[in-house]
Motif scaffolding. Structure first.
Motif, mmCIF file in Angstrom:
data_model
loop_
_atom_site.group_PDB
_atom_site.id
_atom_site.type_symbol
_atom_site.label_atom_id
_atom_site.label_comp_id
_atom_site.label_asym_id
_atom_site.label_seq_id
_atom_site.Cartn_x
_atom_site.Cartn_y
_atom_site.Cartn_z
ATOM 1 N N GLU A 131 -3.048 10.420 3.940
ATOM 2 C CA GLU A 131 -3.279 8.969 3.843
ATOM 3 C C GLU A 131 -1.960 8.195 3.954
ATOM 4 O O GLU A 131 -1.885 7.178 4.649
ATOM 5 N N THR A 132 -0.935 8.681 3.272
ATOM 6 C CA THR A 132 0.358 8.005 3.284
ATOM 7 C C THR A 132 0.961 8.036 4.682
ATOM 8 O O THR A 132 1.493 7.029 5.167
ATOM 9 N N ASP A 159 0.828 -1.202 0.000
ATOM 10 C CA ASP A 159 0.000 0.000 0.000
ATOM 11 C C ASP A 159 0.862 1.250 0.000
ATOM 12 O O ASP A 159 0.542 2.231 -0.670
ATOM 13 N N SER A 197 -0.771 5.533 6.905
ATOM 14 C CA SER A 197 -0.328 4.170 6.633
ATOM 15 C C SER A 197 1.032 3.898 7.278
ATOM 16 O O SER A 197 1.237 2.856 7.914
ATOM 17 N N THR A 237 1.897 1.359 10.520
ATOM 18 C CA THR A 237 2.910 0.305 10.459
ATOM 19 C C THR A 237 3.845 0.394 11.652
ATOM 20 O O THR A 237 4.146 -0.616 12.296
ATOM 21 N N ASP A 292 0.829 4.302 -2.518
ATOM 22 C CA ASP A 292 0.614 5.655 -2.004
ATOM 23 C C ASP A 292 1.698 6.606 -2.504
ATOM 24 O O ASP A 292 1.414 7.752 -2.866
#
Length: 151
Positions: free
Chosen positions: A111-112, A69, A115, A119, A73
């Motif tokens: 959004e990036t 993802d 993410s 993580t 991204d």
């Protein structure tokens, strides 16, 4: 010393200095380490300096798989930056198009980051659940010049 000898001596010294500089640059390019400030590892280490060193590898591994993802991204973020560049360079300038492109970039960056942050938090939570969460690294001393700028 005659004037001609002095001029030739100075020219020789300048020539030797320039040759040594060029030789050092060429040798450094071929045998030197790549600059750390250009690598993603440097940026990661700087942004997440409180993450224990033992967990940085597993975090990087989760971020690297092809088709992940985060990779998608990053591609989408690059496309959003290109759209911003196109909108800002357009003539006649269209403020609505520029606003829309910048809004899309802001959304993609958010959004990036979400993410990436998920993580980091996930790996640290797993390590804690497994009883393998190491202690945090010692805070790095700040650069004294930085203290002068940001007291």
């Amino acid at each position: 010393m005659r004037r001609t000898t002095l001029i030739l001596s100075l020219a020789l010294a300048v020539s030797v200095a320039v040759n040594m500089l060029l030789g050092g640059l060429i040798a450094g390019h071929h045998w030197g380490d790549p600059p750390r400030h250009r690598s993603g590892d440097f940026l990661f280490d700087r942004a997440f300096s409180a993450v224990p060193e033992e967990l940085r590898g597993p975090i990087r591994e989760r971020l690297r798989p092809e088709g992940s993802d985060l990779r998608m991204d990053m591609r989408e973020m690059r496309d959003a930056r290109r759209a911003v560049d196109t909108a800002l360079r357009a003539r006649p300038f269209d403020p609505a198009a520029a606003d829309a492109a910048l809004a899309a970039l802001r959304a993609k960056v958010g959004e990036t980051q979400s993410s990436l942050h998920a993580t980091v938090v996930g790996v640290m939570a797993e390590a804690q659940a497994n009883g393998t969460l190491p202690p945090p690294p010692e805070p790095k001393r700040r650069d004294p010049r930085e203290r002068e700028r940001n007291p």
